[in-house]
Every structure is written in C-alpha cells, then in structure tokens.
Design an enzyme around this catalytic site. Structure first.
Site: not given
Ligand code: BGC
Length: 403
Positions: A18, A112, A156-157
């Site tokens: 990102q 991620h 992540n998540e």
C-alpha cells in the site's frame, strides 16, 4: 488527564503493497493489471516508501510516536518459489535498524494480504503445502528479526483474507460486503499462523500473534437478534479471536460497526455520518473490538494494530481518534491488557480496489515529488503519544485541535 500505561506503544501502521510502490511480483500487482480488473487504479509507485522509508520513520519519530507497524513483502523476499533475495532481506533489515536508530519499536507483519504471484498460481492458500511454504518464508525472515524485533504479526486480518477468497469478486477489498468466508482458506491460514509461530518461538524475545478485523456486529433494533449476529459473525470474526488463545498477543483492527438483520448486513439509515470508504463514523469500534477479543481469546494481551478513518476532513480524523482512544482507555481501566495503539495509517495509502481516493493517512504526500506533508492530525496524535495521555474532557482536546 487520562493516562495510558507506562511503556504503551504509540504509533502508526502501513503495509508494503500500500505504500512501497512497484511491488511487481505480488499477486495484487498482477490483478491490478489484468484485463477487466475491478481495481480502480494500479498501485504504481505508491508513496515510494520503499526508497523513502528513512524519511518516513524519521518523521514518525519526530512527531512523537514510538512504534511503527509495517509489513515485509514475501513476494520481494521469495520472488520465485524457493529463490530468496538477499538484497530484499537486507532492505528490510535496514528498515528495522532505522526504526531502532530512531528509538522506534518495529512491529513487523509477515503477510499483509499480498502473496507472491507463484504462490497464487500454485494453488494459493488452498495448496496442500501452503503452510509449509509460509513456515519456510518465516524461517528465512527470522534472520533479520532476531535480536531486533519484539512484536511480529504473522497474518494480517485472516478473516478478511478468507472472506475475500470466498467472495465472488476477490478484488473488491473495499466495501467487501462480508461474503461467506472460504473455510478451507480459513483453516489453511490458521495452520500457517501456527506453523509460523512455531518458527518464531525458536527465538526468545519475539512475541507473535495474528491481527483480526473486528466488525462490531450488532443486531438491528427492528428485526435483528443476538442469535443472528452470532450465526453471521462467528465465522467472520469470533472464530479468529478464539483461535488467538495462547498466542503472545492478538491484534485488533477496528474501523466501524455492522448491523445484522435477517438477510445479513443492513444499512441502518441514510442520515448517519459515513467516511470515504462508506463506513459509519463510529469511534467506539476499537473499544468494542478490544473487549470482544479479550473475552474470546481467554484474555490474550491485545495490541490495536489498526484503527482510523478515510476522510478528506482532517478534523474528523482527530475527532474519531480522540473518541477511539477514550474507549481504549476505558477498556484498559477495566483491567484489559492493551499493549499499544497503531493508527491506520502513517501515510495516505493505496486502498486496494478503491485506489488512492480514500485517504487514511496522518501524512499526505505530493503525487509528483513524493514530498511528505504531515496533517494537523499527525501533530495532534504525536502530542498525545508524547504525553502518554489524553485530556480528560473531549472539549479540552477539541481546543487543542484548533491550536
Ligand atoms: C487493512 C488495510 C486497509 C484498512 C482500511 C484493513 O482492512 O488491513 O490494509 O487499508 O483496513 O480499509
């Protein structure tokens, strides 16, 4: 003043894809450039943080924060199956060392959302050897983590990752609509997490956990029920928090709440304040996430690894964060062990399928020169971090916002 515990970690978070730019060996880059992609725009150079990380970490420290959560990119470290890049590992070693140089605690995420292209093509998380491959990658990263890094987020998540894998349109990462998760992927992520933790536990001093996107599911007043919420929410949220039991910590990533009616998520009304991702402006999300995860995980220490809003109105970012921190403080006052808070995000970032429009950053940057410009919220947050406290009436903090 509302004082936070001694040694509370105050910082901000990013993720490689990102902000780094040109993460060309990742499955996301490939998807961004696929014909008929649903992704609004490609990530391109992003914030060029791959080259400008020193400036970013220096800025974070000078603003007053004391930790930085960032991810290392598997697709750079292992660009082809079994082929590892010493240069990429060195890059991330330098990032970690730069954090330490500036007195910033590095909090490193191993995965991620993005995976190497070859991993995607070889069966993704559904491949029989997915957990072996993730464990091997963890083993490779161990060299740069040892003696430097105390907190590692494995995955992540995983709950969002499993939902994306189960959704019809896996590219729709914003407003993801909470599709039914792919349970095979969920199991593979849990196995991968556990294998990765086994590797990490070879090093004393590393604490590891995964980070859960807590959804603050609530029944609608008119036709919802707790039973409906459980049925809908458990496979999307609660299961992952329960699985964190026994881990060193668990990450809470909270943004908004979701109302559940008989058909699933329900829009509450048209007159609520929403953010640039279309989510309800709801500061108590973090506190609710912490309380839920603490209970379900059998009182595993909690780290707020993400919390924030996408807005062009920076005063609303301050108001949101102020509200969230008050809730977190209340949870701590009730005896919950909260290790720290990382705001999402340090920089305006590539918001997956939505591209660059939703701005989550404390810092904006010029699209042509990449020059960084901290927003007023960055200064406000840095002052809170430095004080390790919030003024005890939100009115006082409103005055501070204006100063
Ligand atoms: C993710 C981030 C994302 C943020 C805001 C989380 O789901 O971990 O990558 O940018 O929320 O949507």
């Amino acid at each position: 003043m509302l004082n936070f515990p001694d040694n509370f970690l105050w910082g901000a978070a990013t993720a490689g894809h990102q902000v780094e730019g040109n993460n060309i060996n990742s499955n996301w880059w490939e998807m961004e450039h696929a014909p008929n992609t649903h992704v609004a725009e490609p990530s391109g150079d992003a914030a060029d943080s791959y080259h400008r990380y020193r400036e970013d970490i220096g800025l974070l420290a000078s603003l007053g924060m004391n930790c930085y959560r960032f991810s290392i990119e598997w697709s750079r470290i292992e660009p082809e199956r079994g082929v590892f890049s010493r240069a990429a590992l060195d890059h991330y070693r330098r990032m970690i060392d730069t954090c330490l140089e500036f007195g910033v605690e590095p909090i490193v995420t191993l995965m991620h959302f993005t995976v190497p292209r070859w991993f995607q093509h070889d069966g993704f998380w559904r491949a029989g050897d997915a957990a072996d491959l993730f464990a091997r990658y963890t083993e490779t990263a161990l060299g740069i983590l040892t003696d430097r890094v105390k907190y590692v987020c494995t995955i992540n998540e995983p709950n969002i990752a499993a939902m994306l894998a189960g959704g019809e349109d896996a590219s729709n990462l914003v407003a993801y609509g909470l599709p039914h998760p792919d349970l095979q992927v969920a199991d593979a992520l849990l196995e991968s997490h556990r294998r990765s933790r086994e590797v990490l536990s070879q090093v004393s001093g590393i604490k590891s956990g995964w980070t859960v996107a807590t959804q603050a599911f609530q029944p609608t007043d008119e036709d919802g029920s707790e039973e409906m919420v459980h049925k809908f929410g458990y496979v999307r949220d609660g299961w992952y928090s329960e699985a964190a039991q026994g881990d060193d910590f668990v990450g809470v990533q909270a943004y908004t709440r979701n109302f559940i009616g008989p058909e699933g998520p329900k829009k509450r009304s048209d007159d609520i304040e929403t953010t640039l991702t279309g989510w309800e402006f709801f500061p108590p999300a973090a506190e609710l996430g912490i309380r839920d995860v603490w209970k379900r995980s059998g009182q595993t220490p909690v780290m707020v690894t993400e919390n924030g809003i996408a807005t062009a109105d920076d005063e609303r970012r301050i108001a949101y964060t102020d509200g969230a921190l008050r809730g977190i403080h209340a949870a701590i006052s009730d005896g919950i062990d909260v290790l720290g808070y990382q705001h999402w995000s340090l920089l305006d970032n590539y918001e997956w399928a939505a591209g660059y429009r939703p701005t989550f950053g404390l810092i904006e940057w010029d699209k042509e020169t990449f020059k960084r410009h901290p927003k007023p919220s960055a200064h406000w947050f840095g002052r809170v971090a430095q004080a390790n406290a919030l003024p005890d009436a939100s009115g006082a903090s409103q005055d501070e916002q204006r100063s």
